[in-house]
Write a protein that holds these residues in place. Structure first.
Motif, PDB file in Angstrom:
ATOM      1  N   LYS A 257       0.731  -1.315   0.046  1.00 25.69           N
ATOM      2  CA  LYS A 257       0.029  -0.079   0.081  1.00 25.69           C
ATOM      3  C   LYS A 257       0.989   1.100   0.172  1.00 25.69           C
ATOM      4  N   THR A 261       4.044   1.642  -6.825  1.00 32.72           N
ATOM      5  CA  THR A 261       3.627   1.011  -7.851  1.00 32.72           C
ATOM      6  C   THR A 261       2.199   0.437  -7.490  1.00 32.72           C
ATOM      7  N   TYR A 262       1.725   0.082  -6.192  1.00 32.35           N
ATOM      8  CA  TYR A 262       0.464  -0.242  -5.915  1.00 32.35           C
ATOM      9  C   TYR A 262      -0.649   0.720  -5.358  1.00 32.35           C
ATOM     10  N   ARG A 264      -2.143   3.348  -6.178  1.00 29.41           N
ATOM     11  CA  ARG A 264      -3.254   3.620  -7.167  1.00 29.41           C
ATOM     12  C   ARG A 264      -4.139   2.633  -7.132  1.00 29.41           C
ATOM     13  N   MET A 265      -3.796   1.452  -7.128  1.00 34.50           N
ATOM     14  CA  MET A 265      -4.520   0.423  -7.574  1.00 34.50           C
ATOM     15  C   MET A 265      -5.840   0.026  -6.524  1.00 34.50           C
ATOM     16  N   ALA A 266      -6.729  -0.569  -7.072  1.00 38.06           N
ATOM     17  CA  ALA A 266      -7.928  -0.914  -6.156  1.00 38.06           C
ATOM     18  C   ALA A 266      -7.367  -1.919  -4.966  1.00 38.06           C
ATOM     19  N   ASP A 267      -7.923  -1.779  -4.002  1.00 34.16           N
ATOM     20  CA  ASP A 267      -7.567  -2.346  -2.748  1.00 34.16           C
ATOM     21  C   ASP A 267      -7.631  -3.884  -2.832  1.00 34.16           C
ATOM     22  N   GLU A 268      -8.866  -4.265  -3.397  1.00 40.64           N
ATOM     23  CA  GLU A 268      -9.117  -5.605  -3.731  1.00 40.64           C
ATOM     24  C   GLU A 268      -7.931  -6.466  -4.376  1.00 40.64           C
ATOM     25  N   LEU A 269      -7.321  -5.582  -5.312  1.00 37.72           N
ATOM     26  CA  LEU A 269      -6.388  -6.107  -6.099  1.00 37.72           C
ATOM     27  C   LEU A 269      -5.040  -6.143  -5.564  1.00 37.72           C
ATOM     28  N   VAL A 270      -4.749  -5.245  -4.596  1.00 39.53           N
ATOM     29  CA  VAL A 270      -3.468  -5.129  -3.777  1.00 39.53           C
ATOM     30  C   VAL A 270      -3.673  -6.260  -2.620  1.00 39.53           C
ATOM     31  N   VAL A 273      -2.528  -9.513  -4.304  1.00 42.64           N
ATOM     32  CA  VAL A 273      -1.242  -9.461  -4.368  1.00 42.64           C
ATOM     33  C   VAL A 273      -0.442  -9.858  -3.185  1.00 42.64           C
TER      34      VAL A 273
END
Length: 422
Positions: A257, A261-262, A264-270, A273
């Protein structure tokens, strides 16, 4: 394939395969799976030799007390590890690398029970130490042997490919890791000495050891497939107790978080990963210690040139011999009529029983053996069972009258696995 082998052979002296982050290292990781195993063993995996010591009594003496693994009272993991064969070896060998330059490594004082009986080590007790090391890891505790406390460093996992052991992720103390490292040294030495250990270790472990790039699919296929439902469930990954199933998930999640890289990604995707990272790296400290020990005795360059199947085969051999391998491992010196009955009896046994015959005769459970088993006639009554001398891999057999008698007596003999050596 031949073109790849020629290119790899020309470039090999200039490549550092241990640098998996480089393009050359990554290329080796790919190309080593393309070339033949014979090519890898001949040109890439150059195994350093060991000194063969004929005078065993000039070697350091190591005492192994098998009966120490048995107790009616509960033991903590630390106590169980201290009493284990690996723990006993660790106390006596420590970090002395000289042990691993010789075969045999030491002169063995092996005590199966507390009777005080210690057989003379002319080879059999030494071989049996490695069989017992395998047994303490591969035996499912007191369920298989009353009062038995197995080596706590490993746990069992079951998947579509069978049942294997993997490091227990809770065994990550410096004390535990020192034992994992010693086990790695022993595994490397076994390759050099052309001796095998009867382990069933998950392919995930071997892939880590040889430097393959591991993915979450490797973990789910080779370790715990039931966790696929967990990482595929966004609600489960958002639950407060997710760390109970995915240790260190929160640590990986928080780190991702805060990364550019991560962020700005959706929390579900983070979270997905993070779950994958948690699984793939869940055994890193233990596997890293094993690999470091293996590199110490075998060399990182040699190990990195192996495929994971190469490493498994060299360290562990084959679980059970086939018929041709059994015949190649036994020299039968019985009179022709009795030799025919002996082989007919052996053919009625299962591959598992052939492995038990190996252990009975040579104190080794897996193919290939360090020496052929020699079967010869004895003058004993047919009421007696066959007798083995594991030091010399010899079996003497009375002149039984039928194939059925040979079968019955051989089965009785190989069932005596925990008896003291003569």
């Amino acid at each position: 394939v031949e073109a790849v082998q020629r290119c790899l052979l020309a470039a090999w002296p200039l490549i550092d395969p241990s640098d998996s982050g480089s393009r050359a290292g990554a290329a080796v990781a790919t190309l080593k799976r393309v070339v033949t195993r014979q090519f890898r063993e001949t040109h890439l995996c150059v195994v350093p030799p060991v000194r063969e010591r004929k005078d065993r009594r000039s070697l350091p003496q190591i005492t192994v007390r098998w009966f120490d693994l048995f107790s009616k009272r509960e033991r903590t993991p630390v106590e169980a590890l201290q009493k284990s064969v690996l723990g006993q070896l660790h106390r006596q060998i420590g970090n002395d690398r000289e042990f691993f330059q010789n075969t045999p490594m030491f002169f063995t004082s092996l005590m199966m029970t507390d009777s005080g009986h210690v057989p003379i080590d002319a080879g059999g007790p030494y071989n049996q130490v490695w069989s017992l090391l395998s047994e303490e890891i591969m035996t499912d505790g007191a369920a298989a042997k009353p009062g038995f406390h197995r080596n706590p460093l490993f746990r069992f996992v079951t998947n579509a490919n069978g049942t294997f052991v993997v490091p227990d992720r809770q065994r990550d103390s410096p004390f535990d890791l020192a034992h994992f490292r010693l086990l790695g040294r022993i595994m490397g030495h076994m390759v050099r000495a052309k001796t095998v250990l009867a382990f069933e270790i998950s392919p995930f472990v071997w892939k880590y050891i040889v430097g393959d790039r591991l993915t979450v699919e490797d973990y789910l296929n080779d370790v715990e497939p039931f966790l696929r439902k967990v990482i595929d469930d966004p609600d489960r990954l958002a639950a407060e107790d997710v760390d109970t199933l995915l240790p260190d998930f929160t640590k990986h999640y928080e780190a991702l978080k805060t990364s550019a890289t991560y962020a700005r990604m959706a929390d579900e995707l983070v979270r997905r990963v993070a779950a994958e990272h948690a699984l793939v790296h869940s055994m890193d400290p233990m596997l890293g210690a094993m690999r470091a020990g293996l590199w110490e005795t075998l060399g990182s360059r040699c190990v990195k040139a192996m495929t994971w199947r190469d490493a498994e085969l060299r360290v562990c051999g084959l679980p059970y011999p086939n018929w041709e391998q059994l015949q190649a491992s036994v020299k039968c010196g019985l009179p022709p009529e009795h030799a025919a009955m002996f082989w007919a009896a052996m053919k009625t046994l299962t591959p598992q029983e052939w492995g038990a015959f190996f252990y009975f005769a040579a104190a080794q459970k897996r193919y290939p053996l360090t020496r052929k088993i020699s079967v010869s006639p004895s003058g004993s009554s047919t009421d007696h069972m066959p007798v083995a001398s594991t030091c010399f891999a010899t079996v003497t057999i009375p002149a039984y009258k039928t194939v059925e008698d040979y079968t019955k007596k051989i089965k009785q003999a190989i069932a005596c696995q925990d008896m003291e050596l003569a």
